[in-house]
Design a protein around this motif. Sequence first.
Motif, PDB file in Angstrom:
ATOM      1  N   LEU A   9       0.460   0.038 -10.689  1.00 44.96           N
ATOM      2  CA  LEU A   9      -0.094   0.753  -9.540  1.00 44.96           C
ATOM      3  C   LEU A   9      -1.477   1.078  -9.580  1.00 44.96           C
ATOM      4  O   LEU A   9      -1.848   1.460 -10.738  1.00 44.96           O
ATOM      5  CB  LEU A   9       0.787   2.473  -9.641  1.00 44.96           C
ATOM      6  N   TRP A  10      -2.239   0.699  -8.819  1.00 42.63           N
ATOM      7  CA  TRP A  10      -3.676   0.674  -8.721  1.00 42.63           C
ATOM      8  C   TRP A  10      -4.273   1.779  -7.849  1.00 42.63           C
ATOM      9  O   TRP A  10      -3.974   2.104  -6.895  1.00 42.63           O
ATOM     10  CB  TRP A  10      -4.382  -0.811  -8.295  1.00 42.63           C
ATOM     11  N   LYS A  11      -5.260   2.343  -8.480  1.00 41.96           N
ATOM     12  CA  LYS A  11      -6.192   3.403  -7.789  1.00 41.96           C
ATOM     13  C   LYS A  11      -7.431   2.704  -7.352  1.00 41.96           C
ATOM     14  O   LYS A  11      -7.988   2.417  -8.300  1.00 41.96           O
ATOM     15  CB  LYS A  11      -6.453   4.766  -8.556  1.00 41.96           C
ATOM     16  N   ILE A  12      -7.697   2.931  -6.227  1.00 43.83           N
ATOM     17  CA  ILE A  12      -9.356   2.287  -5.510  1.00 43.83           C
ATOM     18  C   ILE A  12      -9.773   3.599  -5.181  1.00 43.83           C
ATOM     19  O   ILE A  12      -9.524   4.382  -4.103  1.00 43.83           O
ATOM     20  CB  ILE A  12      -8.863   1.436  -4.492  1.00 43.83           C
ATOM     21  N   SER A  13     -10.981   3.925  -5.877  1.00 44.70           N
ATOM     22  CA  SER A  13     -11.947   5.174  -5.606  1.00 44.70           C
ATOM     23  C   SER A  13     -13.335   4.884  -5.501  1.00 44.70           C
ATOM     24  O   SER A  13     -13.660   3.920  -6.037  1.00 44.70           O
ATOM     25  CB  SER A  13     -11.467   6.372  -6.466  1.00 44.70           C
ATOM     26  N   GLU A  14     -14.037   5.942  -4.922  1.00 39.00           N
ATOM     27  CA  GLU A  14     -15.310   5.655  -4.778  1.00 39.00           C
ATOM     28  C   GLU A  14     -16.346   6.369  -5.525  1.00 39.00           C
ATOM     29  O   GLU A  14     -15.692   7.728  -5.799  1.00 39.00           O
ATOM     30  CB  GLU A  14     -15.901   5.674  -3.052  1.00 39.00           C
ATOM     31  N   ARG A  15     -17.314   6.024  -6.118  1.00 41.19           N
ATOM     32  CA  ARG A  15     -18.227   7.090  -6.775  1.00 41.19           C
ATOM     33  C   ARG A  15     -19.612   6.623  -6.255  1.00 41.19           C
ATOM     34  O   ARG A  15     -20.111   5.790  -6.100  1.00 41.19           O
ATOM     35  CB  ARG A  15     -17.962   6.818  -8.330  1.00 41.19           C
ATOM     36  N   ASP A  16     -20.329   7.970  -5.958  1.00 36.43           N
ATOM     37  CA  ASP A  16     -21.669   7.799  -5.394  1.00 36.43           C
ATOM     38  C   ASP A  16     -22.466   8.925  -5.864  1.00 36.43           C
ATOM     39  O   ASP A  16     -23.507   9.128  -5.301  1.00 36.43           O
ATOM     40  CB  ASP A  16     -21.675   7.932  -3.813  1.00 36.43           C
ATOM     41  N   LYS A  17     -21.948   9.424  -6.722  1.00 34.57           N
ATOM     42  CA  LYS A  17     -22.828  10.258  -7.638  1.00 34.57           C
ATOM     43  C   LYS A  17     -22.462  10.318  -9.146  1.00 34.57           C
ATOM     44  O   LYS A  17     -21.493   9.942  -9.515  1.00 34.57           O
ATOM     45  CB  LYS A  17     -22.377  12.075  -7.237  1.00 34.57           C
ATOM     46  N   ARG A  18     -23.441  10.813 -10.011  1.00 37.57           N
ATOM     47  CA  ARG A  18     -23.547  10.797 -11.408  1.00 37.57           C
ATOM     48  C   ARG A  18     -23.909  11.859 -11.989  1.00 37.57           C
ATOM     49  O   ARG A  18     -24.959  12.613 -11.518  1.00 37.57           O
ATOM     50  CB  ARG A  18     -23.777   9.408 -11.906  1.00 37.57           C
ATOM     51  N   ALA A  19     -23.415  12.464 -13.000  1.00 39.76           N
ATOM     52  CA  ALA A  19     -23.840  13.348 -13.673  1.00 39.76           C
ATOM     53  C   ALA A  19     -25.032  13.040 -14.584  1.00 39.76           C
ATOM     54  O   ALA A  19     -25.063  12.123 -15.438  1.00 39.76           O
ATOM     55  CB  ALA A  19     -22.727  14.187 -14.772  1.00 39.76           C
ATOM     56  N   GLU A  20     -26.018  14.179 -14.532  1.00 46.31           N
ATOM     57  CA  GLU A  20     -27.422  13.930 -15.338  1.00 46.31           C
ATOM     58  C   GLU A  20     -27.639  15.388 -16.020  1.00 46.31           C
ATOM     59  O   GLU A  20     -27.141  16.545 -15.331  1.00 46.31           O
ATOM     60  CB  GLU A  20     -28.527  13.552 -14.592  1.00 46.31           C
ATOM     61  N   GLY A  21     -28.344  15.220 -17.100  1.00 47.11           N
ATOM     62  CA  GLY A  21     -28.733  16.496 -17.737  1.00 47.11           C
ATOM     63  C   GLY A  21     -27.628  16.909 -18.676  1.00 47.11           C
ATOM     64  O   GLY A  21     -27.481  18.364 -18.933  1.00 47.11           O
ATOM     65  N   TRP A  55       0.855  -1.256  -0.024  1.00 47.95           N
ATOM     66  CA  TRP A  55      -0.005   0.043   0.004  1.00 47.95           C
ATOM     67  C   TRP A  55       0.984   1.269   0.137  1.00 47.95           C
ATOM     68  O   TRP A  55       1.943   1.219   0.667  1.00 47.95           O
ATOM     69  CB  TRP A  55      -0.946   0.015   1.115  1.00 47.95           C
ATOM     70  N   LEU A  56       0.367   2.294  -0.531  1.00 52.37           N
ATOM     71  CA  LEU A  56       1.103   3.614  -0.388  1.00 52.37           C
ATOM     72  C   LEU A  56       0.494   4.503   0.527  1.00 52.37           C
ATOM     73  O   LEU A  56      -1.099   4.116   0.607  1.00 52.37           O
ATOM     74  CB  LEU A  56       0.881   4.536  -1.973  1.00 52.37           C
ATOM     75  N   PRO A  57       0.838   5.360   1.388  1.00 48.97           N
ATOM     76  CA  PRO A  57       0.249   6.078   2.094  1.00 48.97           C
ATOM     77  C   PRO A  57      -0.897   6.873   1.562  1.00 48.97           C
ATOM     78  O   PRO A  57      -0.685   7.559   0.508  1.00 48.97           O
ATOM     79  CB  PRO A  57       1.189   7.112   2.863  1.00 48.97           C
ATOM     80  N   GLN A  58      -2.075   7.324   2.435  1.00 46.65           N
ATOM     81  CA  GLN A  58      -3.198   7.556   1.740  1.00 46.65           C
ATOM     82  C   GLN A  58      -3.082   9.274   1.540  1.00 46.65           C
ATOM     83  O   GLN A  58      -2.554   9.711   2.792  1.00 46.65           O
ATOM     84  CB  GLN A  58      -4.500   7.173   2.580  1.00 46.65           C
ATOM     85  N   GLN A  59      -3.130   9.843   0.707  1.00 46.19           N
ATOM     86  CA  GLN A  59      -2.966  11.327   0.432  1.00 46.19           C
ATOM     87  C   GLN A  59      -4.306  12.098   0.284  1.00 46.19           C
ATOM     88  O   GLN A  59      -4.300  13.377   0.656  1.00 46.19           O
ATOM     89  CB  GLN A  59      -2.157  11.587  -0.683  1.00 46.19           C
ATOM     90  N   ASN A  60      -5.239  11.303  -0.117  1.00 47.62           N
ATOM     91  CA  ASN A  60      -6.735  11.854  -0.445  1.00 47.62           C
ATOM     92  C   ASN A  60      -7.536  10.952  -0.306  1.00 47.62           C
ATOM     93  O   ASN A  60      -7.455   9.914   0.272  1.00 47.62           O
ATOM     94  CB  ASN A  60      -6.716  12.643  -1.879  1.00 47.62           C
ATOM     95  N   ALA A  61      -8.754  10.924  -1.006  1.00 43.83           N
ATOM     96  CA  ALA A  61      -9.908  10.261  -0.581  1.00 43.83           C
ATOM     97  C   ALA A  61      -9.747   8.823  -1.180  1.00 43.83           C
ATOM     98  O   ALA A  61     -10.414   7.726  -0.842  1.00 43.83           O
ATOM     99  CB  ALA A  61     -11.428  10.608  -1.261  1.00 43.83           C
TER     100      ALA A  61
END
Length: 447
Positions: free
Chosen positions: A121-133, A101-107
């Motif tokens: 090198l893998w990035k694991i990130s969360e998404r809980d919003k999507r763009a509409e319109g 693991w690399l030390p966490q710098q952001n979300a």
Amino acid sequence: MAGVGGGNDFQWCFSQVKGAIDEDVAEADIISTVEFNYSGDLLATGDKGGRVVIFQREQESKNRPLSRGEYNVYSTFQSHEPEFDYLKSLEIEEKINKIRWLPQQNAAHFLLSTNDKTIKLWKISERDKRAEGYNLKDEDGRLRDPFRITSLRVPVLMPMDLMVEASPRRIFANAHTYHINSISVNSDHETYLSADDLRINLWHLEITDRSFNIVDIKPANMEELTEVITAAECHPHQCNVFVYSSSKGTIRLCDMRASALCDRHSKFFEEPEDPSSRSFFSEIISSISDVKFSHSGRYMMTRDYLSVKVWDLNMENRPVETYQVHEYLRSKLCSLYENDCIFDKFECCWNGSDSAIMTGSYNNFFRMFDRNTRRDITLEASRENSKPRAILKPRKVCTGGKRKKDEISVDSLDFNKKILHTAWHPKENVIAVAATNNLYIFQDKIN
């Protein structure tokens, strides 16, 4: 018998087990590496099928303050695929050799994973919003006719179900002729090293097309080869210092400030061999399978086939502590050589305060040693006592004579059940133990 951990006496108890119960274990499901991240909230495992599974610790509930959060699957992704080297006519396995693991710098979270040849090198990130319109496409994604658009809309972010995405951000390839056995992130958090049998390379995390070769022990004539590199690790606080171990049972500490190519070591750690105990197997069992710096950076630990040794970085001529892991196997070395078990590579790990160490053995046994009290304990990762909060009973191996009720005979140990990979939570007494295709999580008993 009290458990071995950090300071106060406590008992280890069962928390969770992950993986299928089947007797027939698929080769691809065998766990090949286990690693907690810096906070201990995430636990990653890699397997022989090239998959990485990340478990996340659930938040403690207010209704049950004494129950600590369990680890549940957070993300699963295929890190490596099987490949074929056409120039050498070699199959490249997808098996994950190491995760760091690399030390966490952001979300987001970042980790390095490697098979025999390629580091990613893998990035694991969360998404809980999507763009509409959108203006140029409908909600179902079809493009709209620009001539029919009469008004402009401002796209808005709408909530959606949480999605965890794993994306490869960098691929570090084509730098190793031999199989990669170690990767280690440097304390500057910008560079990392990767080691194979004969060379160690230094990489920058942002640069994939070149690396610096910092150790090269390949002789001009391969017939003169007498040892190989078995493990390497960066110092936890000094970004210029690293160590690597060899198949001859020696450890070299190098300082990158001394020269660009660290072929000349700064320190050389070796324990003189006792001539009276020399045998045909001496060289094989003295090969070091793992080396780990303590969190403090003052000590390092090495694992060979029968023992764990703790070295003070200021004393090169002998280790300050030696712990026998399974000395009862010394009389069995001949049969272990015939079934190739003598070449098994056991890893070792420190607890968060460097006061205890853990390593694996056979028959799904794993060993813990308390450095302060010099007490040790043998525990078993087994589904038989996998009831929630069940206390682990210490196991004893009987070498001869009359066997007591709770002891197991050395002749009835199962050498196919082996614990090669273990990890200790960086802050708490929570351990993860990989037993073939199952991941066991144990924790200290809360009274």
